[in-house]
Design an enzyme around this catalytic site. Sequence first.
Site, PDB file in Angstrom:
ATOM      1  N   ASP A  47     -36.005  27.186 -11.347  1.00 39.17           N
ATOM      2  CA  ASP A  47     -34.710  28.166 -11.454  1.00 39.17           C
ATOM      3  C   ASP A  47     -33.241  27.332 -11.730  1.00 39.17           C
ATOM      4  OD1 ASP A  47     -32.951  30.306 -11.509  1.00 39.17           O
ATOM      5  OD2 ASP A  47     -33.098  30.572  -9.460  1.00 39.17           O
ATOM      6  N   HIS A  82     -36.863  31.894 -11.402  1.00 35.92           N
ATOM      7  CA  HIS A  82     -35.633  32.837 -10.694  1.00 35.92           C
ATOM      8  C   HIS A  82     -36.512  33.904  -9.961  1.00 35.92           C
ATOM      9  CE1 HIS A  82     -31.689  33.693 -10.163  1.00 35.92           C
ATOM     10  NE2 HIS A  82     -31.754  34.758 -10.621  1.00 35.92           N
ATOM     11  N   SER A 135     -30.805  36.810  -6.890  1.00 35.48           N
ATOM     12  CA  SER A 135     -29.827  36.071  -7.605  1.00 35.48           C
ATOM     13  C   SER A 135     -28.409  36.615  -6.881  1.00 35.48           C
ATOM     14  CB  SER A 135     -29.814  36.673  -8.887  1.00 35.48           C
ATOM     15  OG  SER A 135     -28.923  35.889  -9.726  1.00 35.48           O
TER      16      SER A 135
END
Length: 473
Positions: free
Chosen positions: A413, A438, A157
């Site tokens: 995601d 994710h 991320s």
Amino acid sequence: MRLLVLLSILGCAWGLRGIRRMPDPHPSKISYEEQRFSQKLDHFDIASPLVWSQRYWANFDHYKEGGPALLMIGGEGEANPAWLSFGVWLDIAKENNAAMFLLEHRYYGKSWPTIDMSLDNMKYLSSRQALEDLKTFITESSQTYNITGPWASFGGSYPGSLSAWLKLKYPHLIAGAVSSSGPLFAKMDFYEYLGVVRDALDTTGPGCNEAITAAMEEVELLLQDQNSWYLLSYLFRTCNPLIGTFDQDVQSFVEYLIDNLAGVVQYNGRFELDIFGVCDIMRNESIGTPLERFAELNARNLAMNGEECMDHEIKSFLSMIKNPTWQGTGVGWRPWIWQTCTEFGWYQTTNQEEPVYGRRLDLDFFKMWCREAFGTQTFPDEKFDEEMIDTNAEYGGFTPEVENVVFVHGSIDPWHAMGVLESLSPKAPAIYIPGTSHCADMYSNADGDSQELLDARATVKNLVRNWLGESNV
């Protein structure tokens, strides 16, 4: 959005009203000592003598003299040392006799550079300062631990973004970088996020999004009728009564309802409730009307998060992001809001061309957070777009000029919409994994993982091994 709030990890996405947190690995049976590293407060002020103490952890169990070092980059939450004995990067460490380091991001966890988070002190928080922290840590740790082998960086991320940007800014410093689910393009109006949520739920079959849209339309009708506010409060278990004339409370309420979908989609397969479970509820007419099914979904999410009621009032959230102290529930929330206001945006609006989840979440709602937390004068309207332009100019947006970086994303995601999905060059490959969520590539292999996901992890291992080997030549 606050689904999956405070699930600790090294920072693969907060549960910060749209920035959701990645699930933990299983607790480690091994205890890793918390250590501290002295960093400059302001790397861009050469004359400043001010320093602070940054947290990190190390694992030398697999290291052999002359071997490489792997650095996991912390992000917008407290770093979790359990990751020193978990995940794909652990496999890489074992196979390459590597040392492992986890460095917590400034302003998160217990890495506090300043006495508090007052406005004057927030100027020391940025991705640019964080990259300088990483550079300094690598350089000095190589000397402290007598590491003569090459380094590689990892992150998921926002830390995935940092991993790629570290290689961009300091290509000589690391042999390669793994950027998992890393959003690279700064953008205020991230309407694409909920577009991916819609598409992900559509993969379960017809009728799901249609029922959600019907429920949202019913919510809007009931909001227009004062006599129906109690019904909405009852159905969706709000902690305090919903008042339909309090616009920001209504927006916050709607945001929670949407987050019941978005949080599950982002980490699909990592929790008890997945996208198929969501859509099974929304298609199940025996539960009742679409509105009643949506209320049942909300109840399931509250139970999954250990919450008795929905705290929909905006004042609760604003009190956290206004809190400048290092105490209380605002730790982590205020600094990330600062970074979204000053660098990234990524506000998940309902500005899709064809609305599925209503129109309540406009960009002004999110700009209000910045102004409430840090002052209206700090954020005049034109400043937001200027900050996004500066970030993309600094790092290159969707097309950073890098080598030995792999960009990994999953189709489920929602963050993939801000990432690199096609290889930039043979030395900057992208891996796009169908049906995965994710940061899924960061986890260890498990029963039920798709062949595409297993192949992606194997590719990452091979790339890192080759990068490390080339640097040792």
